[in-house]
Enzyme design. Structure first.
Site, mmCIF file in Angstrom:
data_model
loop_
_atom_site.group_PDB
_atom_site.id
_atom_site.type_symbol
_atom_site.label_atom_id
_atom_site.label_comp_id
_atom_site.label_asym_id
_atom_site.label_seq_id
_atom_site.Cartn_x
_atom_site.Cartn_y
_atom_site.Cartn_z
ATOM 1 N N VAL A 88 0.909 -1.149 0.000
ATOM 2 C CA VAL A 88 0.000 0.000 0.000
ATOM 3 C C VAL A 88 0.947 1.196 0.000
ATOM 4 O O VAL A 88 1.512 1.550 1.025
ATOM 5 C CB VAL A 88 -0.934 0.013 1.233
ATOM 6 C CG1 VAL A 88 -1.711 1.323 1.294
ATOM 7 C CG2 VAL A 88 -1.881 -1.181 1.204
ATOM 8 N N PRO A 89 1.181 1.786 -1.173
ATOM 9 C CA PRO A 89 2.271 2.750 -1.341
ATOM 10 C C PRO A 89 1.993 4.122 -0.727
ATOM 11 O O PRO A 89 1.799 5.115 -1.431
ATOM 12 C CB PRO A 89 2.432 2.819 -2.859
ATOM 13 C CG PRO A 89 1.054 2.542 -3.375
ATOM 14 C CD PRO A 89 0.459 1.536 -2.421
ATOM 15 N N CYS A 90 2.022 4.176 0.587
ATOM 16 C CA CYS A 90 1.773 5.437 1.290
ATOM 17 C C CYS A 90 2.824 6.485 0.954
ATOM 18 O O CYS A 90 2.560 7.687 1.064
ATOM 19 C CB CYS A 90 1.701 5.197 2.795
ATOM 20 S SG CYS A 90 3.078 4.291 3.493
ATOM 21 N N HIS A 91 3.988 6.035 0.493
ATOM 22 C CA HIS A 91 5.034 6.993 0.112
ATOM 23 C C HIS A 91 4.634 7.807 -1.111
ATOM 24 O O HIS A 91 5.215 8.849 -1.366
ATOM 25 C CB HIS A 91 6.363 6.261 -0.141
ATOM 26 C CG HIS A 91 6.329 5.269 -1.254
ATOM 27 N ND1 HIS A 91 5.789 3.999 -1.110
ATOM 28 C CD2 HIS A 91 6.757 5.346 -2.530
ATOM 29 C CE1 HIS A 91 5.895 3.349 -2.252
ATOM 30 N NE2 HIS A 91 6.474 4.151 -3.133
ATOM 31 N N ARG A 92 3.625 7.361 -1.844
ATOM 32 C CA ARG A 92 3.165 8.072 -3.041
ATOM 33 C C ARG A 92 2.138 9.153 -2.722
ATOM 34 O O ARG A 92 1.553 9.746 -3.628
ATOM 35 C CB ARG A 92 2.590 7.082 -4.055
ATOM 36 C CG ARG A 92 3.622 6.105 -4.578
ATOM 37 C CD ARG A 92 3.040 5.152 -5.588
ATOM 38 N NE ARG A 92 4.006 4.094 -5.876
ATOM 39 C CZ ARG A 92 3.665 2.854 -6.221
ATOM 40 N NH1 ARG A 92 2.398 2.527 -6.364
ATOM 41 N NH2 ARG A 92 4.598 1.956 -6.446
#
Length: 188
Positions: free
Chosen positions: A142-146
């Site tokens: 779950v690419p929270c860095h995006r």
């Protein structure tokens, strides 16, 4: 030390990536957590054990090996879509699930702002989005860095290394805010 998988319900493995030693935790329903690298292997292992009491190290089954291969490739800068990785979200609130679904839809090389995610949920609370992403047990998958701040800044990142780790993940993906095609778009 690896234990007999038949007597446990949750498992983890550690694996090397371009950014360091990561951890992946799973059960029979799917991935229950992802661990970005800590300062050393012992700290990474300890963090997994604290997050998932009773979890045991085990060799990953074939489906988990594929997830590890895709995560490893993504962290080397290869385009990989992790949106179909099965996640066990039993321990995740309904609000967080909705936030994570939107984050999972952000392709490699792209970003959304906290406000844009909030807008897609029909709320006017970017801070709630940041708090939800701060609880994300599935970082990278779950690419929270995006998800970034509207002012061009990165915003927070709760993993070891904080904003430096977030910046590094975005750099690996050559992330940009505009709609011009990226390398990931061209090879998809």
């Amino acid at each position: 030390m690896q234990a007999d998988p038949s007597t446990h319900t949750a498992f983890y493995t550690l694996f090397e990536t371009a950014i360091g030693l990561c951890g992946l935790a799973w059960n029979e329903r799917g991935v229950i957590g992802f661990q970005l690298p800590e300062d050393d292997a012992l700290k990474t292992c300890s963090r997994v054990a604290r997050r998932f009491p009773g979890i045991v190290e085990a060799p990953p089954p074939a489906d988990i090996q594929r997830v590890i291969a895709d995560v490893t490739a993504l962290l080397q800068g290869e385009a990989r879509d992790l949106s179909a990785v099965p996640l066990d979200m039993d321990a995740v609130s309904e609000f967080d699930r909705r936030v994570y679904e939107i984050a999972r839809g952000i392709p490699p090389g792209r970003v959304l702002t906290y406000g844009e995610v909030a807008s897609r949920l029909g709320i006017d609370n970017a801070r709630a989005i940041g708090q939800s992403l701060g609880r994300n047990p599935f970082a990278v998958i779950v690419p929270c860095h995006r998800v970034v701040a509207a002012d061009g800044k990165l915003g927070g990142f709760s993993a070891s290394g904080g904003a430096t780790t977030k910046r590094r993940l975005l750099a690996i993906e050559d992330a940009r805010r505009d709609e011009n095609p990226t390398l990931f778009d061209l090879i998809s």
